[in-house]
Enzyme design. Structure first.
Site, PDB file in Angstrom:
ATOM      1  N   HIS A 147      -7.266   1.028  -6.436  1.00  0.00           N
ATOM      2  CA  HIS A 147      -7.449   0.126  -5.286  1.00  0.00           C
ATOM      3  C   HIS A 147      -8.034  -1.190  -5.829  1.00  0.00           C
ATOM      4  O   HIS A 147      -9.174  -1.551  -5.542  1.00  0.00           O
ATOM      5  CB  HIS A 147      -8.387   0.785  -4.273  1.00  0.00           C
ATOM      6  CG  HIS A 147      -8.352   0.180  -2.903  1.00  0.00           C
ATOM      7  ND1 HIS A 147      -7.562  -0.897  -2.568  1.00  0.00           N
ATOM      8  CD2 HIS A 147      -9.030   0.508  -1.763  1.00  0.00           C
ATOM      9  CE1 HIS A 147      -7.744  -1.195  -1.294  1.00  0.00           C
ATOM     10  NE2 HIS A 147      -8.634  -0.359  -0.787  1.00  0.00           N
ATOM     11  N   ARG A 149       0.872  -1.188   0.000  1.00  0.00           N
ATOM     12  CA  ARG A 149       0.000   0.000   0.000  1.00  0.00           C
ATOM     13  C   ARG A 149       0.902   1.229   0.000  1.00  0.00           C
ATOM     14  O   ARG A 149       1.693   1.416   0.927  1.00  0.00           O
ATOM     15  CB  ARG A 149      -0.908   0.005   1.225  1.00  0.00           C
ATOM     16  CG  ARG A 149      -1.589   1.350   1.455  1.00  0.00           C
ATOM     17  CD  ARG A 149      -2.710   1.307   2.461  1.00  0.00           C
ATOM     18  NE  ARG A 149      -3.853   0.617   1.905  1.00  0.00           N
ATOM     19  CZ  ARG A 149      -5.081   0.648   2.442  1.00  0.00           C
ATOM     20  NH1 ARG A 149      -5.313   1.345   3.533  1.00  0.00           N
ATOM     21  NH2 ARG A 149      -6.068  -0.008   1.867  1.00  0.00           N
ATOM     22  N   CYS A 187     -16.218   1.367   0.298  1.00  0.00           N
ATOM     23  CA  CYS A 187     -15.072   0.528   0.688  1.00  0.00           C
ATOM     24  C   CYS A 187     -14.726   0.667   2.163  1.00  0.00           C
ATOM     25  O   CYS A 187     -14.068  -0.211   2.708  1.00  0.00           O
ATOM     26  CB  CYS A 187     -13.869   0.853  -0.192  1.00  0.00           C
ATOM     27  SG  CYS A 187     -13.160   2.490   0.093  1.00  0.00           S
ATOM     28  N   ASP A 189     -17.181   7.055  -1.857  1.00  0.00           N
ATOM     29  CA  ASP A 189     -15.987   6.863  -1.022  1.00  0.00           C
ATOM     30  C   ASP A 189     -15.707   8.190  -0.333  1.00  0.00           C
ATOM     31  O   ASP A 189     -16.303   9.221  -0.697  1.00  0.00           O
ATOM     32  CB  ASP A 189     -14.797   6.425  -1.909  1.00  0.00           C
ATOM     33  CG  ASP A 189     -13.553   6.107  -1.094  1.00  0.00           C
ATOM     34  OD1 ASP A 189     -13.680   5.832   0.121  1.00  0.00           O
ATOM     35  OD2 ASP A 189     -12.441   6.149  -1.656  1.00  0.00           O
ATOM     36  N   ARG A 232     -13.173  -8.768   1.177  1.00  0.00           N
ATOM     37  CA  ARG A 232     -11.743  -8.490   0.960  1.00  0.00           C
ATOM     38  C   ARG A 232     -10.940  -9.765   1.207  1.00  0.00           C
ATOM     39  O   ARG A 232     -10.019 -10.086   0.452  1.00  0.00           O
ATOM     40  CB  ARG A 232     -11.258  -7.375   1.912  1.00  0.00           C
ATOM     41  CG  ARG A 232     -11.839  -6.002   1.640  1.00  0.00           C
ATOM     42  CD  ARG A 232     -11.382  -5.423   0.325  1.00  0.00           C
ATOM     43  NE  ARG A 232      -9.947  -5.317   0.228  1.00  0.00           N
ATOM     44  CZ  ARG A 232      -9.208  -4.328   0.747  1.00  0.00           C
ATOM     45  NH1 ARG A 232      -9.808  -3.324   1.350  1.00  0.00           N
ATOM     46  NH2 ARG A 232      -7.887  -4.308   0.621  1.00  0.00           N
ATOM     47  N   GLN A 241      -9.707  -3.957  -3.602  1.00  0.00           N
ATOM     48  CA  GLN A 241     -11.040  -3.570  -3.149  1.00  0.00           C
ATOM     49  C   GLN A 241     -12.078  -3.858  -4.223  1.00  0.00           C
ATOM     50  O   GLN A 241     -13.188  -4.315  -3.946  1.00  0.00           O
ATOM     51  CB  GLN A 241     -11.057  -2.074  -2.804  1.00  0.00           C
ATOM     52  CG  GLN A 241     -12.397  -1.568  -2.310  1.00  0.00           C
ATOM     53  CD  GLN A 241     -12.746  -2.097  -0.933  1.00  0.00           C
ATOM     54  OE1 GLN A 241     -11.956  -1.984  -0.009  1.00  0.00           O
ATOM     55  NE2 GLN A 241     -13.922  -2.687  -0.797  1.00  0.00           N
TER      56      GLN A 241
END
Ligand code: CP
Ligand code: NVA
Length: 308
Positions: free
Chosen positions: A128, A101, A264, A224, A292, A131
């Site tokens: 991402h 990440r 998410c 988001d 996930r 996700q």
């Protein structure tokens, strides 16, 4: 050749379907697959905070018979003293895969170019993709086939989530609509790649500044945070600019009656989404968060065993 997963269009429509099938299988029989038996170690590196990604990779790697090695860049040589490619050369002698990440997508590209083990993007400023595998698995569980569904993403169109929806949704053959203020539009190159991918899958891409238009008749509504990690100093400007993009009950009423709401997480109730929506009957956020685990396990199995 080693396969990496740095962005959503690193896999084809067929490969995405295979990974989602595998995710459903590992969800149904959680400890059946052991590609990391030994145990082999997977390095999971964080330049930014995380709850879901850290836990789901750690648990998933253990489920697959492996050992997760969680590394914070703050107390490693990566992130200042040592390049991603040199770090990768060191890690590949000892680990089965590298999950990272980070901020710039270019760091992931350098890491992947320098190594023989799979590199996985666990969130960058641009994408991402892990996700999105979880989101697509969740949508499939609730709606069946992905191709032909319409998804509306509202808010920060330049964010990792919006850009991943463009690429992953197009790959799945979905109709992806993004409504965002002009100042926060997706990068031209990402849009072009999404349009090109959609042309091969029967999907489509539509960008606008109008949340009502984007949500009208949609099967899925997504948002988001308005303030992604690294953008904290812009918070006041962002909150002022995104005000009209909150997913409210009134906005959800424009979508199909059985539309799903996804986020998410982490969420800021009262900003990008009203509490009644995210905590209401159309929200599938807890399935999404659980998925996930299953989606990433499937990705690791696929990268380690199947990718050719
Ligand atoms: N959705 C997500 O990636 O959450 P974390 O930041 O907690 O990992
Ligand atoms: N767009 C958000 C996602 C968090 C999981 C961020 O980058 O902070």
């Amino acid at each position: 050749m080693t396969r990496h997963f740095l962005r959503d269009d690193d896999i084809s429509q067929g490969e995405q379907g295979d990974i989602l099938d595998l995710a459903a299988a590992v969800k149904a029989d959680r400890w059946a697959r052991k590609p990391l038996a030994g145990p082999r170690t997977v390095a999971v590196i964080f330049d930014k905070s995380s709850t879901r990604t850290r836990v789901s990779f750690a648990v998933g790697i253990a489920d697959l018979g492996g050992s997760p090695l969680i590394i914070s860049t703050a107390n490693s040589q990566l992130g200042g003293k040592e390049s991603p490619s040199d770090t990768a050369r060191v890690l590949e002698r000892q680990v089965a895969a590298i999950v990272w990440r980070t901020y710039a997508q270019s760091g992931l590209e350098q890491m992947a170019a320098g190594t023989t083990v799979p590199v996985v993007n666990a969130l960058s400023d641009d994408f991402h993709p892990c996700q999105l595998l979880a989101d697509l698995l969740t949508i499939r569980e609730h709606k069946g086939a992905l191709a032909g569904l319409t998804v509306a993403f509202l808010g920060d169109g330049a964010s990792n989530m919006a850009q991943s929806y463009l690429l992953a949704g197009a790959t799945a053959g979905m109709h992806v609509r993004v409504a965002a203020p002009e100042e926060f539009s997706a990068a031209d190159g990402v849009v072009a790649d999404a349009v090109a991918r959609a042309a091969t899958t029967g999907g489509s891409i539509s960008l606008s500044t109008d949340p009502d238009e984007a949500v009208a008749g949609a099967d899925i509504v997504v948002t988001d945070t308005w303030v992604s990690m690294g953008k904290e100093e812009e918070k006041a400007h962002r909150v002022a600019t995104f005000g009209g993009y909150q997913v409210t009950t009134e906005l959800m009423a424009l979508a199909k009656p059985d539309a799903l709401f996804l986020h998410c997480l982490p969420a800021d109730r009262g900003y990008e989404v009203a509490a009644e929506v995210i905590d209401g009957p159309q929200s599938v956020i807890w399935d999404e968060a659980e998925n996930r685990l299953h989606a990433q396990k499937a990705l690791l199995v696929w990268l380690l065993e199947r990718a050719g």
